[in-house]
Scaffold this motif. Structure first.
Motif: not given
Length: 336
Positions: A2, A5, A7, A18-21, A23, A56, A58, A94, A98
């Motif tokens: 989670k 973010v 934009e 949002v959901d992000r992989p 990193p 974008w 965070i 980054w 998050a």
């Protein structure tokens, strides 16, 4: 993972959960599972108007958590370490709002047994305060117990986050600290932070009160409102002293040149992101030492009330800081 973010720039409504992989750290980076993210005025100011580095962002410069993985060239012994983070989102996407973030290894510092709340509160406020306490001609380059013995420091606005940090760091370094506040409630917070003398500028004459404490003037002034306080500052500064300005309450400020010239005073402007490299290194080291030694605290008992928000309510956290909530606004980002 989670993450919050945005934009496009704008008000808090641009912040999205949002959901992000998760990193992977590149060479020289570490992956931190963030437990707590600190919110600072710079976060909402950037969200409103700063260009996005990669389309974008965070948000969140400060935070604390546990190192989960490291990139090539980074000592693997860092994995599992509890750390605090500084300037995570400076010219990078980054930030700390998050569950995970990527940070250059030099921007994580071992936290030891201190709380994540403390770790997430250290970066911007305490590094800024350190610069204000070390940038003058009469000041040391580095802080430690005894470094400011026989020094008198005036902190304008002692109930704010940087004001609180300046009081705590100056007292850790054995300075006499005078601070100004606007209410009895804020006076209690400044006293809890460790201020030696507290002046309510709405009820007392600041120049008169400071001169009682420091007849020869103060060594340095940590200044939150230069346009309002310039006339006062020049009357309470000793020969060779410095006014260290870290906030811009107005886009321009007028200063009385001749009186400042007569005492060889310095006006030092402070932006933590662009301060000299050596000064930043001193600050990170000294703030870490102060935290380790118990010289820095958070919470009401330290004059810094904590306001916690879950990650999903980051917009409310940003709004609280934009509304000048007294104390430290924190975001709980994971269950680390």
């Amino acid at each position: 993972m989670k993450a919050i973010v945005y934009e496009r720039t704008g008000d808090p409504s641009v912040l999205e959960l949002v959901d992000r992989p998760v990193p992977e750290p590149a060479a020289g980076e570490v992956l931190v599972r963030v437990a707590v993210s600190g919110v600072n005025p710079t976060d909402w100011k950037a969200r409103r108007s700063f260009p996005l580095p990669v389309g974008w962002q965070i948000p969140g410069q400060d935070g604390a958590g546990v190192v989960e993985a490291v990139g090539t060239g980074v000592d693997r012994k860092l994995i599992g370490e509890r750390v605090w983070i500084w300037e995570a989102a400076w010219q990078r996407p980054w930030g700390t709002s998050a569950e995970y973030t990527l940070v250059p290894v030099r921007q994580v510092v071992r936290l030891g047994d201190a709380s994540f709340d403390l770790g997430a509160s250290l970066g911007i406020p305490f590094l800024t305060a350190h610069r204000c306490l070390t940038a003058g001609e009469l000041l040391p380059d580095s802080l430690r117990p005894g470094a400011l013995a026989d020094h008198i420091v005036l902190v304008q606005g002692g109930a704010g986050a940087v004001g609180n940090a300046a009081i705590q760091l100056a007292r850790w370094a054995d300075a006499t600290v005078v601070t100004t506040v606007s209410s009895a409630e804020k006076a209690q917070l400044a006293a809890a932070a460790g201020a030696s003398f507290v002046i309510n500028y709405r009820e007392q004459d600041v120049v008169e009160e400071v001169r009682k404490i420091a007849p020869d003037g103060v060594h340095t002034i940590v200044e939150v409102s230069p346009s309002r306080n310039a006339a006062t500052d020049v009357q309470v500064l000793r020969h060779g002293g410095a006014v260290c300005v870290y906030a811009d309450d107005e886009p321009e400020v007028g200063i009385p040149i001749r009186p400042l010239m007569m005492v060889n005073a310095r006006w030092q402007f402070v932006l933590v992101y662009t301060e000299p490299t050596a000064a930043k290194a001193h600050a990170v080291r000294d703030v870490a030492a102060a935290a380790e030694q118990g010289g820095i605290r958070v919470g009401v008992d330290a004059g810094l009330p904590l306001h916690h928000h879950p990650l999903a309510e980051t917009a409310a956290a940003h709004q609280a800081v934009e509304n000048s909530t007294v104390g430290k606004v924190l975001i709980t980002t994971s269950e680390t």
